[in-house]
Design a protein around this motif. Structure first.
Motif, PDB file in Angstrom:
ATOM      1  N   SER A 298       0.806  -1.217   0.000  1.00 18.20           N
ATOM      2  CA  SER A 298       0.000   0.000   0.000  1.00 18.20           C
ATOM      3  C   SER A 298       0.843   1.272   0.000  1.00 18.20           C
ATOM      4  N   SER A 299       2.093   1.148  -0.368  1.00 19.65           N
ATOM      5  CA  SER A 299       2.986   2.296  -0.302  1.00 19.65           C
ATOM      6  C   SER A 299       2.689   3.302  -1.415  1.00 19.65           C
ATOM      7  N   LYS A 300       3.014   4.563  -1.115  1.00 22.16           N
ATOM      8  CA  LYS A 300       2.946   5.622  -2.107  1.00 22.16           C
ATOM      9  C   LYS A 300       4.350   6.183  -2.265  1.00 22.16           C
ATOM     10  N   SER A 301       4.703   6.551  -3.467  1.00 24.03           N
ATOM     11  CA  SER A 301       6.068   6.980  -3.724  1.00 24.03           C
ATOM     12  C   SER A 301       6.446   8.222  -2.934  1.00 24.03           C
TER      13      SER A 301
ATOM     14  N   ALA B 285       4.477  15.458   7.459  1.00 25.79           N
ATOM     15  CA  ALA B 285       5.709  14.970   8.078  1.00 25.79           C
ATOM     16  C   ALA B 285       6.199  13.699   7.388  1.00 25.79           C
ATOM     17  N   GLY B 286       5.250  12.814   7.059  1.00 27.89           N
ATOM     18  CA  GLY B 286       5.621  11.587   6.348  1.00 27.89           C
ATOM     19  C   GLY B 286       6.244  11.872   5.003  1.00 27.89           C
ATOM     20  N   LYS B 287       5.774  12.893   4.332  1.00 27.63           N
ATOM     21  CA  LYS B 287       6.328  13.255   3.026  1.00 27.63           C
ATOM     22  C   LYS B 287       7.752  13.796   3.155  1.00 27.63           C
ATOM     23  N   PHE B 288       8.020  14.569   4.201  1.00 30.49           N
ATOM     24  CA  PHE B 288       9.369  15.093   4.403  1.00 30.49           C
ATOM     25  C   PHE B 288      10.356  13.962   4.719  1.00 30.49           C
ATOM     26  N   ILE B 289       9.914  13.004   5.528  1.00 34.41           N
ATOM     27  CA  ILE B 289      10.794  11.868   5.856  1.00 34.41           C
ATOM     28  C   ILE B 289      11.014  11.005   4.623  1.00 34.41           C
ATOM     29  N   THR B 290       9.960  10.779   3.845  1.00 33.97           N
ATOM     30  CA  THR B 290      10.082   9.975   2.623  1.00 33.97           C
ATOM     31  C   THR B 290      10.966  10.667   1.591  1.00 33.97           C
TER      32      THR B 290
ATOM     33  N   LEU C 131      14.557   9.683   3.121  1.00 35.73           N
ATOM     34  CA  LEU C 131      14.959   8.286   3.239  1.00 35.73           C
ATOM     35  C   LEU C 131      14.312   7.430   2.159  1.00 35.73           C
ATOM     36  N   ASN C 132      15.075   6.509   1.630  1.00 36.97           N
ATOM     37  CA  ASN C 132      14.550   5.537   0.680  1.00 36.97           C
ATOM     38  C   ASN C 132      14.053   4.340   1.478  1.00 36.97           C
ATOM     39  N   LEU C 133      12.821   4.444   1.964  1.00 29.78           N
ATOM     40  CA  LEU C 133      12.254   3.415   2.823  1.00 29.78           C
ATOM     41  C   LEU C 133      11.790   2.224   1.990  1.00 29.78           C
ATOM     42  N   LYS C 134      12.240   1.043   2.381  1.00 29.61           N
ATOM     43  CA  LYS C 134      11.908  -0.181   1.649  1.00 29.61           C
ATOM     44  C   LYS C 134      10.607  -0.794   2.147  1.00 29.61           C
ATOM     45  N   SER C 135      10.171  -0.358   3.303  1.00 35.86           N
ATOM     46  CA  SER C 135       8.956  -0.903   3.892  1.00 35.86           C
ATOM     47  C   SER C 135       8.178   0.234   4.546  1.00 35.86           C
ATOM     48  N   ILE C 136       6.862   0.160   4.482  1.00 39.14           N
ATOM     49  CA  ILE C 136       6.003   1.158   5.092  1.00 39.14           C
ATOM     50  C   ILE C 136       6.280   1.253   6.592  1.00 39.14           C
TER      51      ILE C 136
ATOM     52  N   LYS D 235      20.185  10.451  -2.194  1.00 40.42           N
ATOM     53  CA  LYS D 235      21.263  11.370  -2.562  1.00 40.42           C
ATOM     54  C   LYS D 235      20.715  12.749  -2.920  1.00 40.42           C
ATOM     55  N   GLU D 236      19.542  12.764  -3.533  1.00 43.06           N
ATOM     56  CA  GLU D 236      18.941  14.027  -3.946  1.00 43.06           C
ATOM     57  C   GLU D 236      17.728  14.331  -3.077  1.00 43.06           C
ATOM     58  N   TYR D 237      17.544  15.594  -2.757  1.00 45.45           N
ATOM     59  CA  TYR D 237      16.391  16.008  -1.957  1.00 45.45           C
ATOM     60  C   TYR D 237      15.533  16.989  -2.753  1.00 45.45           C
ATOM     61  N   THR D 238      14.249  16.674  -2.836  1.00 45.50           N
ATOM     62  CA  THR D 238      13.281  17.568  -3.477  1.00 45.50           C
ATOM     63  C   THR D 238      12.212  17.907  -2.455  1.00 45.50           C
ATOM     64  N   PRO D 239      12.027  19.191  -2.152  1.00 46.27           N
ATOM     65  CA  PRO D 239      11.016  19.565  -1.165  1.00 46.27           C
ATOM     66  C   PRO D 239       9.643  19.015  -1.543  1.00 46.27           C
ATOM     67  N   PRO D 240       9.018  18.222  -0.676  1.00 45.19           N
ATOM     68  CA  PRO D 240       7.715  17.640  -1.014  1.00 45.19           C
ATOM     69  C   PRO D 240       6.566  18.626  -0.873  1.00 45.19           C
ATOM     70  N   VAL D 241       6.779  19.648  -0.049  1.00 44.07           N
ATOM     71  CA  VAL D 241       5.746  20.642   0.239  1.00 44.07           C
ATOM     72  C   VAL D 241       6.418  22.000   0.348  1.00 44.07           C
ATOM     73  N   LYS D 242       5.753  23.038  -0.152  1.00 40.68           N
ATOM     74  CA  LYS D 242       6.269  24.389  -0.002  1.00 40.68           C
ATOM     75  C   LYS D 242       5.675  25.011   1.254  1.00 40.68           C
TER      76      LYS D 242
END
Length: 478
Positions: free
Chosen positions: A58-61, A89-94, A97-102, A413-420
């Protein structure tokens, strides 16, 4: 003063270790984060293919964090705002981190004053969080048992057979009895407000494993890892009772403790744990907390633990290594690959000392997130803008990224702000002025720490009763 966290790991291992009967089949599960209520549960070894955990599907990218949110106040509009913060908060952590499991979070929002009697207006605890389950793992190279947060354990390339997982990775509770600022609220924020998003991300990082087991467990001004009983495997053909097997004590560390070093020497704190582990006593000694404390106080290992306690109150004396631990660290490695931890609080503060990053060093840097107190007068967006991390690392700064990578998480390695986020500049922003070690607010912190001390002693008493019960059952069975 707003204390960000009570940091669950202050006492997280006491119940695990002291009822350690079969290491791979006993795990610790949290019931109440604020009072650190725990229970020992069976977690038998299972094969990955037999695991009932289907959350990976059920993961979302853009968000690998799911939240079971319980809002225990009547303000439905505020509840909705808080729940939305968890999603952000979940979007900032995601994004970091490249989480392999929810990662599943069990979160509560409630009034600490009404529920827990914490009504102090000068020292406000904003939240408490930690792993919902801790899992033991014995490193085959070191032959040492350490405990892993379930969230981290599930990201590691460990053997296919593993202890059974619990339904959640992180358990958290947040205080509704204070004033929060939410994205979209008017700016500037009020002086007594805290950005809820900052607080939630901070607590979730604790839940991912940023903490330590080192603490003054018996109130004797001596720092040790968590103490517990160890089992003695019977020899082939030998028949032993459970009380015969539970024969010796041992101090246990978290996986995060593996990376702690003394500064400026670079000496591994884990080696000090090994030295303290020379202290041994029979399980019968666990007749009282005073018995344990007295025996340890009279041992050759006590001065070592006493020195660690003093070290935890010496500014700049402890750090977290962001490269593989080694007994032969170079001066350059010590200078460039260590995060300085909070050891400037006097007296020593349960839940704040050591378990956070150094305030003086990082309050004006992009590694501002894991301070022990909230750097008031600014929102998360404004802080990131002021330190220049909005588009580079976000709220999880470069050194914190390295720390999480050292623990075992895969950092993107790369960070893209998920929310402004809102980032209206603040004139003369200087968060260093919001905290003074000599002011009255700091002295008031003793009131919040006192609760932690009593919790520790109460847990030990519960454990002692447990052992005495085992002994009584075994004697009656003879």
């Amino acid at each position: 003063m707003k204390i960000l966290s009570t940091t669950l790991f202050v006492v997280v291992l006491e119940l695990i270790c002291l009822v350690q009967i079969t290491v791979p089949e006993k795990c610790l599960e949290y019931i109440s984060p604020f009072y650190q209520k725990t229970r020992m549960i069976d977690c038998p070894m299972i094969h990955s293919k037999d695991s009932k955990d289907k959350r990976q599907t059920s993961s979302k990218s853009d968000n690998m964090i799911t939240v079971d949110f319980q809002c225990l106040i009547d303000d439905k509009q505020l509840c909705k705002k808080v729940e939305q913060v968890f999603i952000t908060a979940g979007k900032f952590i995601t994004a970091t981190l490249n989480l392999k499991s929810i990662i599943s979070v069990n979160a509560q929002f409630l009034d600490f004053c009404k529920t827990y009697g914490k009504c102090d207006k000068d020292v406000i605890i904003l939240g408490a969080a930690g792993p919902a389950r801790m899992i033991p793992y014995q490193d085959p190279k070191e032959n040492k048992i350490r405990f892993y947060p379930q969230a981290l354990y599930k990201q590691m390339n460990f053997p296919i057979e593993h202890p059974e997982f619990g339904p959640n990775e992180i358990m958290a509770t947040f205080n509704s009895n204070t004033s929060y600022w939410f994205e979209g609220d008017p700016l500037p924020m009020l002086e007594k407000q805290s950005d809820m998003l900052y607080v939630v991300i901070h607590e979730m990082i604790h839940g991912l494993g940023f903490t330590t087991s080192w603490d003054d467990y018996f109130g004797i001004k001596a720092l040790t890892p968590a103490i517990g009983g160890t089992t003695k495997p019977p020899a082939p053909g030998e028949i032993t009772s459970q009380s015969d097997e539970l024969q010796s004590s041992q101090f246990f560390e978290l996986i995060s403790d593996k990376f702690l070093v003394l500064l400026p020497s670079g000496k591994l704190v884990s080696s000090i744990a090994d030295e303290i582990n020379k202290f041994q006593f029979k399980i019968e000694t666990l007749s009282s907390t005073d018995g344990i404390a007295s025996a340890f106080s009279a041992s050759p290992q006590f001065p070592v633990a006493k020195n660690m306690y003093n070290t935890a109150m010496t500014h700049g004396a402890m750090g977290f290594l962001t490269i593989p631990p080694s007994d032969q660290l170079t001066r350059e490695q010590i200078l460039n690959n260590v995060i300085i931890l909070e050891t400037s609080l006097i007296p020593y503060q349960h839940g704040s000392s050591v378990a956070h990053t150094d305030f003086d060093t990082y309050v004006n840097s992009s590694d501002f997130l894991m301070l022990f107190t909230y750097p008031k007068t600014a929102t998360l967006g404004q802080i990131m803008s002021a330190v220049g991390s909005t588009n580079t690392t976000g709220p999880i700064g470069p050194k914190l990224r390295l720390l999480l990578g050292s623990l075992g998480y895969e950092v993107k390695k790369e960070y893209t702000p998920p929310v402004k986020l809102s980032s209206i500049p603040i004139k003369n922003y200087n968060p260093s002025n919001t905290y003074n070690k000599n002011n009255n607010n700091y002295n008031d912190m003793n009131n919040s720490s006192f609760i932690c001390v009593n919790i520790i002693l109460n847990l030990v008493c519960i454990i002692i009763i447990f052992f005495n019960s085992i002994k009584s059952l075994n004697l009656s069975g003879k």
